[in-house]
Every structure is written in C-alpha cells, then in structure tokens.
Motif scaffolding. Structure first.
Motif, PDB file in Angstrom:
ATOM      1  N   UNK A  65      58.212  63.817  22.819  1.00  0.00           N
ATOM      2  CA  UNK A  65      56.799  63.440  22.725  1.00  0.00           C
ATOM      3  C   UNK A  65      56.071  64.128  21.565  1.00  0.00           C
ATOM      4  N   UNK A  66      54.887  63.585  21.260  1.00  0.00           N
ATOM      5  CA  UNK A  66      54.047  64.079  20.179  1.00  0.00           C
ATOM      6  C   UNK A  66      52.600  64.113  20.655  1.00  0.00           C
ATOM      7  N   UNK A  67      51.909  65.223  20.365  1.00  0.00           N
ATOM      8  CA  UNK A  67      50.506  65.366  20.749  1.00  0.00           C
ATOM      9  C   UNK A  67      49.680  65.619  19.493  1.00  0.00           C
ATOM     10  N   UNK A  68      48.594  64.878  19.338  1.00  0.00           N
ATOM     11  CA  UNK A  68      47.712  65.009  18.181  1.00  0.00           C
ATOM     12  C   UNK A  68      46.378  65.579  18.658  1.00  0.00           C
ATOM     13  N   UNK A  69      45.982  66.711  18.070  1.00  0.00           N
ATOM     14  CA  UNK A  69      44.732  67.349  18.468  1.00  0.00           C
ATOM     15  C   UNK A  69      43.845  67.568  17.249  1.00  0.00           C
ATOM     16  N   UNK A  70      42.713  66.886  17.234  1.00  0.00           N
ATOM     17  CA  UNK A  70      41.702  67.083  16.206  1.00  0.00           C
ATOM     18  C   UNK A  70      40.619  67.995  16.801  1.00  0.00           C
ATOM     19  N   UNK A  71      40.480  69.219  16.265  1.00  0.00           N
ATOM     20  CA  UNK A  71      39.549  70.177  16.872  1.00  0.00           C
ATOM     21  C   UNK A  71      38.092  69.725  16.892  1.00  0.00           C
ATOM     22  N   UNK A  72      37.707  68.865  15.949  1.00  0.00           N
ATOM     23  CA  UNK A  72      36.293  68.491  15.825  1.00  0.00           C
ATOM     24  C   UNK A  72      36.055  67.081  16.366  1.00  0.00           C
ATOM     25  N   UNK A  73      35.279  67.025  17.432  1.00  0.00           N
ATOM     26  CA  UNK A  73      35.027  65.749  18.090  1.00  0.00           C
ATOM     27  C   UNK A  73      34.296  64.747  17.218  1.00  0.00           C
ATOM     28  N   UNK A  74      33.528  65.240  16.219  1.00  0.00           N
ATOM     29  CA  UNK A  74      32.774  64.343  15.348  1.00  0.00           C
ATOM     30  C   UNK A  74      33.672  63.358  14.595  1.00  0.00           C
ATOM     31  N   UNK A  75      34.927  63.763  14.367  1.00  0.00           N
ATOM     32  CA  UNK A  75      35.825  62.923  13.577  1.00  0.00           C
ATOM     33  C   UNK A  75      36.365  61.730  14.363  1.00  0.00           C
ATOM     34  N   UNK A  76      36.131  61.712  15.671  1.00  0.00           N
ATOM     35  CA  UNK A  76      36.637  60.594  16.472  1.00  0.00           C
ATOM     36  C   UNK A  76      36.013  59.278  16.040  1.00  0.00           C
ATOM     37  N   UNK A  93      51.914  58.663  20.779  1.00  0.00           N
ATOM     38  CA  UNK A  93      51.424  60.046  20.913  1.00  0.00           C
ATOM     39  C   UNK A  93      50.147  60.109  21.742  1.00  0.00           C
ATOM     40  N   UNK A  94      49.946  61.227  22.392  1.00  0.00           N
ATOM     41  CA  UNK A  94      48.688  61.485  23.069  1.00  0.00           C
ATOM     42  C   UNK A  94      47.707  62.040  22.043  1.00  0.00           C
ATOM     43  N   UNK A  95      46.480  61.498  22.037  1.00  0.00           N
ATOM     44  CA  UNK A  95      45.478  61.862  21.033  1.00  0.00           C
ATOM     45  C   UNK A  95      44.276  62.492  21.721  1.00  0.00           C
ATOM     46  N   UNK A  96      43.838  63.643  21.202  1.00  0.00           N
ATOM     47  CA  UNK A  96      42.681  64.323  21.775  1.00  0.00           C
ATOM     48  C   UNK A  96      41.747  64.765  20.651  1.00  0.00           C
ATOM     49  N   UNK A  97      40.462  64.585  20.882  1.00  0.00           N
ATOM     50  CA  UNK A  97      39.431  65.045  19.957  1.00  0.00           C
ATOM     51  C   UNK A  97      38.563  66.088  20.670  1.00  0.00           C
ATOM     52  N   UNK A  98      38.121  67.074  19.895  1.00  0.00           N
ATOM     53  CA  UNK A  98      37.235  68.135  20.384  1.00  0.00           C
ATOM     54  C   UNK A  98      38.045  69.214  21.110  1.00  0.00           C
ATOM     55  N   UNK A  99      38.247  70.321  20.431  1.00  0.00           N
ATOM     56  CA  UNK A  99      39.065  71.414  20.943  1.00  0.00           C
ATOM     57  C   UNK A  99      38.533  71.936  22.276  1.00  0.00           C
TER      58      UNK A  99
END
Length: 455
Positions: free
Chosen positions: A62-73, A97-103
């Motif tokens: 699996x692959x997980x994508x985490x963008x720390x800044x929610x504004x970029x969503x 992949x599972x994608x998450x925004x906002x750390x």
C-alpha cells in the motif's frame, strides 16, 4: 502549475522546470518495498514527484499520501489527483493510495483508518522542499510515524520470533537448572546515588571517534557495551563491565568473537540468543515484560524489578538497567545518527564478520550496515523518545568528581533450588493466567516438556 507561499518568496516547486525537478526527487523515493510495508509520502504539493514516481517506478502497495496543509486540497489536488487516477487505471492490480490533507486532522484519526493490521513496517519519505521550509512540522510528523512504526515493528517481531522466544525460554531455564554457577538474576534495585553515572556503548560509527574519551573515563563509569560494539571495544583494548545482548536471532553469534574474555558478564533474558547461553561467561538475567517472564517473577522472584523499554531501542533497556543500579544519569556513546559513506555501525562488529567477501551467503547483511539517507533520518527521533521517557537524566558530559561505580553486584542473587520448576508446574502456571496470549498458550504444553524429568 506552481505554488507560492503567501507573503513569502518561497515556492514549493521549481519555477523553471517543476516536472524535471519532480523526476529527480522521485528517484529518491524508496521502491524496494515488501508487500507488508507501508510507504508514506509526506508533502505532495502539486504532485510532480508523485506522478513521476507512479509513471516510472513499480507502484508500491500500500501507499499513503499525506499533505500537511489542508489548504492545498482545493488548490492543488484537483490538478494531480485525476492524473494519478489515470496512471493507476492502467495498472488494474494496483491499490489506490489513501490520501489525507491537513496534518492535524490526520494526527487525530483512529489508527485503523489508515494502518492495516497486515502492515509490519512503515517507510516514510518527506519532500525535500518541505524539509527545508517546514523542519518543525516535518520532525513532528516523523516522530508520529516513528511511534507507530515501533508499534508495528514490535508486532512483527512478536509474529516472527514469538515461537523462538518461548522455545529459548524453556531451553534456558533447563540450562540454569544444570549449570547454576554460571547464572545470577537481577532481583532488586539500589537507591539512587548522587553522581553515579552509567555509560552505554552503542555501535554507531561515532563510537570510533569517542575512543579517547572512553579510555580516559572508563574507571569512573560503568561501561555497558552493546553486543554489536563489543568486537571494536576489545580490539581497542577496552573491557566493558558487562555486555547487553537481547536479540534472539542467529546473527547475534557473530557479535561475539572467539577471543571474548570469559569473565565479562553478559546481561540478557531467557528468550535471548542460544549462542549467549553456550558461552562460559557469567550471565546476568533480567526480567522483561514478556508474559512468561511475568509468570516467572510472580512464582519465584516477586521482588525482582521488571526492566521496561517503551522506546524499543536497546539503549532504552540500558537506561532501565542503570536506573536499578542506582545511577542518577546515563551517558550514551556510540549513539549518533551520522554516517560515514553510508556505514551505520562501527568497525569490527558482527556484521563485518558475517559479510566477509569470501563467505557465500543467501542474503547479505549489507542492507543492515548501510541505509539510504531518507530511511536513516527517521531514526533520529529515537533520542527524542528516550529523553521524554527516561526515568534518569541523559547526560552529554562527565563531571571531574564523578566517583567510581562500585557495589553494583549487590542487586544480583543466585538462582535458588526451587527454580525453575518442572514442565508440569509451568503448564499449571500458564493455565491459571486467563489473559495469557493465545500464541504463547498454544506453545507452552510442548515447549515446557524440556523441563520434564527424564525417564
């Protein structure tokens, strides 16, 4: 597309050729992953490095994508998510992949929402621009995943070594019964004494640079060597007061060269390496949080301390040991996270003996001695974890009036005659513990027969 931080001249990507930059960064992302490893990419931005990675490299699952800044969503995600989905649609066997925004939102999620029970380890890659611009956030995120990684690795270790631990436990109980003079057990603790300092000698490459300090101060502190650093210390004319060895794997035997002085005690536990118990060196047994150790304590040594190690790093166990010896602080030598040419251990360790070029191996230990920079950086949070947990101070310097470390053997006792009991005793002990893990409960009836009287 490129993104510029508001009220700043900082761009997340190259202003000249972000696609080329993304290709270069994508080559740094790990690709040698196992099926039970989770790859976490931190800092997606406009997704240039991610798209290049998915296009040119085998797609990990699996692959997980985490963008720390929610504004970029809402700003960047509509650009790269459709492109990612298009690339993955060409590979029907690849998991999305599972994608998450906002750390901060991700940090509060239930672990089960992103970490599958099948995952045994986690690999983390942080976008270089995020590391430079947001170092504090990146350290916080790495620390978070290191904690979860330790938990997953701990479960993996239980799954892989659980049977070996139970087998070794009863095998070594039998050995104590037959050779009591070789063994003592840590049965109580000494009160904390001012300026009593312990020193743990790890096996990081910087141990070689700290040799002069060790030679100058070895009489003032208790030197507890890791088994990995033992070969280098002996080559350098340093005899540690004791050696700490906890790994049950076969590789442990390579850390003990043939010329190890037989009077140096080895601190270990009953689930440790069989090779250690074959040596003539005195053995100091400590009780761990392993369920069978807990039963042993309740039945035979109710006042013996339990050496806890929430850090899951061998240095954490050294801290617990010194705390029970009355030390008020500990020095960590050979505990750095710098590398020399990619080398992760000092010379003369068992890894070098195992990896000698004229020996044929099915699997080299090169990967254990050398690590890529991205993976190595994630280990630096261990020291932060130790500092936040340690019940005694972690020092960096030694005062001039530090007294010698004496009378530590008062905490040790010989094993008394009722110990270890029979196999029948142990089967009865385990039946009386309702919350004994099932994987151990299933193994005890057969393994405990080692203690049954011979006909």
């Amino acid at each position: 597309m490129n993104l510029k931080e508001e009220s700043s001249s900082f761009y997340l990507h190259s202003t000249q050729d972000p696609q080329k930059e993304g290709e270069r960064i994508s080559r740094q992302i790990p690709s040698d992953l196992q099926k039970d490893e989770l790859l976490v990419l931190i800092g997606i931005g406009c997704g240039y490095h991610l798209l290049s990675y998915l296009k040119e490299r085998p797609v990990p699952s699996p692959l997980l994508l985490l963008e720390p800044f929610g504004e970029l969503e809402s700003v960047a995600a509509p650009e790269w998510i459709p492109k990612m989905q298009s690339l993955l649609s060409e590979r029907s066997e690849t998991e999305i992949p599972k994608i998450f925004f906002d750390w901060k939102k991700f940090e509060s999620l239930d672990l089960r929402s992103w970490l599958s029970p099948e995952i045994r380890s986690i690999r983390v890659f942080v976008h270089p621009s995020y590391q430079r611009r947001y170092p504090e956030i990146c350290r916080e995120i790495l620390s978070f995943f290191q904690t979860r990684k330790s938990g997953s690795q701990n479960e993996a270790a239980k799954a892989e070594y659980g049977r070996l631990w139970v087998r070794n436990f009863f095998k070594h109980l039998k050995d104590v019964e037959e050779r009591r003079s070789y063994y003592k057990i840590l049965t109580h603790s000494l009160p904390t004494q001012p300026k009593r300092i312990g020193c743990f000698l790890g096996a990081s490459p910087n141990l070689e640079k700290e040799l002069d300090w060790i030679l100058a101060n070895k009489e003032k502190v208790f030197l507890l060597s890791s088994d990995t650093s033992l070969g280098f210390l002996l080559e350098s004319g340093i005899r540690p007061n004791a050696v700490l060895s906890i790994d049950s794997g076969l590789g442990t035997s390579y850390h003990f060269p043939q010329n190890v002085p037989e009077d140096i005690p080895i601190l270990t536990w009953f689930g440790g390496s069989t090779r250690i118990f074959e040596l003539k060196n005195p053995k100091i047994i400590y009780l761990s949080t392993f369920p069978l150790d807990q039963i042993l304590r309740a039945r035979f040594f109710p006042k013996a301390p339990i050496l806890e190690n929430p850090s899951l790093n061998v240095s954490g166990l050294a801290i617990s040991f010194f705390q029970n010896l009355g030390a008020e602080a500990i020095l960590l030598k050979g505990f750095g996270f710098t590398r020399e040419g990619g080398k992760t251990h000092c010379r003369a360790s068992g890894y070098e003996r195992y990896d000698r070029f004229f020996l044929n191996r099915k699997r080299s230990l090169y990967s254990a001695r050398y690590s890529p920079e991205s993976r190595w950086k994630t280990r630096t949070v261990v020291l932060d974890s130790l500092k936040s947990w340690s019940p005694i101070r972690i020092e960096t310097e030694l005062s001039a009036d530090t007294p010698s470390f004496s009378d530590w053997e008062k905490v040790l006792e010989e094993f008394h005659s009722p110990f270890p009991g029979t196999g029948k005793n142990w089967r009865s002990f385990c039946e009386q513990v309702p919350d004994l893990p099932q994987e151990i409960r299933k193994l005890v009836p057969n393994m405990s027969r080692l203690l049954d009287p011979k006909d």
